[in-house]
Design an enzyme around this catalytic site. Sequence first.
Site, PDB file in Angstrom:
ATOM      1  N   ARG A 225       0.856  -1.187   0.000  1.00  0.00           N
ATOM      2  CA  ARG A 225       0.000   0.000   0.000  1.00  0.00           C
ATOM      3  C   ARG A 225       0.893   1.238   0.000  1.00  0.00           C
ATOM      4  O   ARG A 225       1.957   1.250   0.642  1.00  0.00           O
ATOM      5  CB  ARG A 225      -0.885   0.033   1.253  1.00  0.00           C
ATOM      6  N   HIS A 273      -1.684   0.895 -10.060  1.00  0.00           N
ATOM      7  CA  HIS A 273      -2.332  -0.073  -9.142  1.00  0.00           C
ATOM      8  C   HIS A 273      -3.000  -1.221  -9.931  1.00  0.00           C
ATOM      9  O   HIS A 273      -4.204  -1.451  -9.800  1.00  0.00           O
ATOM     10  CB  HIS A 273      -3.357   0.641  -8.241  1.00  0.00           C
TER      11      HIS A 273
HETATM   12  C1  GLV Z   1      -5.891  -4.375  -4.342  1.00  0.00           C
HETATM   13  O1  GLV Z   1      -4.952  -3.738  -4.016  1.00  0.00           O
HETATM   14  C2  GLV Z   1      -6.697  -5.149  -3.436  1.00  0.00           C
HETATM   15  O2  GLV Z   1      -6.503  -5.047  -2.222  1.00  0.00           O
HETATM   16  O3  GLV Z   1      -7.552  -5.893  -3.936  1.00  0.00           O
END
Ligand code: GLV
Length: 310
Positions: A225, A273
């Site tokens: 994260r 991401h």
């Molecule tokens: C993505 O980062 C998730 O947690 O699914």
Amino acid sequence: MSLTLVYKGPAERGKCWQQAVADTLPEIRWFTWPDVPDPQAVDAFITWTLPKDYQTQFPNLKAIFCVGAGVDQLAPASLSPGIRLVRMLDPSIATQMQSYVLSAVMMIHREQFRYLRQAAQSLWQPHPVKLPHECTVTILGLGTLGSSVALMLQQLGFSVQGWSRSPKTIDGVSTTHGREGLNTLLPNTDILISLLPLTDDTKGILDYDLMSRLPKDAALVNVGRGEQLVNNDLLQLLDSGRLSQAVLDVFDQEPLPTDHPFWAHPNVHVTPHIASVTRNDTAALRLVENLKLWIQNEPMVGEVNKGRGY
Ligand code: GLV
């Protein structure tokens, strides 16, 4: 037991999951947020985030099925004790994470970023090639994703170290735990990979102090994260030549603002991401399996320890 569920999320996923549930468990009532005609009857939410006033609107809520693997955005510790929190543990999430980390490790290990920069200058300049066992990869976080990545890299011949909060053993991987344990791994690390969950303990963990314990020219891959990384500390270590490069898929602000220094930095490689994304088709099966387990009063797959946060 007849359940009433609310799905809150993208429409296409909702349609796919609603169909999968209707096909196997036709007795389940399915509402799609924000159209919830009978809030008192709602047993569970299937969502990434909860509506702000969910406690008053849905007083009989018993479970939250998170659509992703990470649950930090749901503030697990703040959920009332009667609500079960289940994260998405679809094997395709681990498979995607393995392939993302593999590509990042290979780009770094085979110096592809360096050759791309050289190619931009038409510069023909070979560098010595290291074998995988001469490259030590340290993985922070040995949960489902961290351990599958560790095993894959170990099988490919990399020298793999792993660190977790509690002791874990993985064949062929040298593991340690606790802060002291981490300090012994860092000086012997070529590529540091974070796959940690976001908790109070891991917020800001990738700071100057930790990253400056890495040897000169080590690289960072952050797929945990964004809030775990102190951005300015990373920039300082890259600019002073201590660290060679960073591959970042997660950020403390997403989307990453267009004027963020990471975008233009020659040694920071940004992806939006996408390391691992919940797939509608395979995750539908996991949801249905968990609903069946719930109905049978069995523990569900991916239940989160809310106090611990993962
Ligand atoms: C993505 O980062 C998730 O947690 O699914």
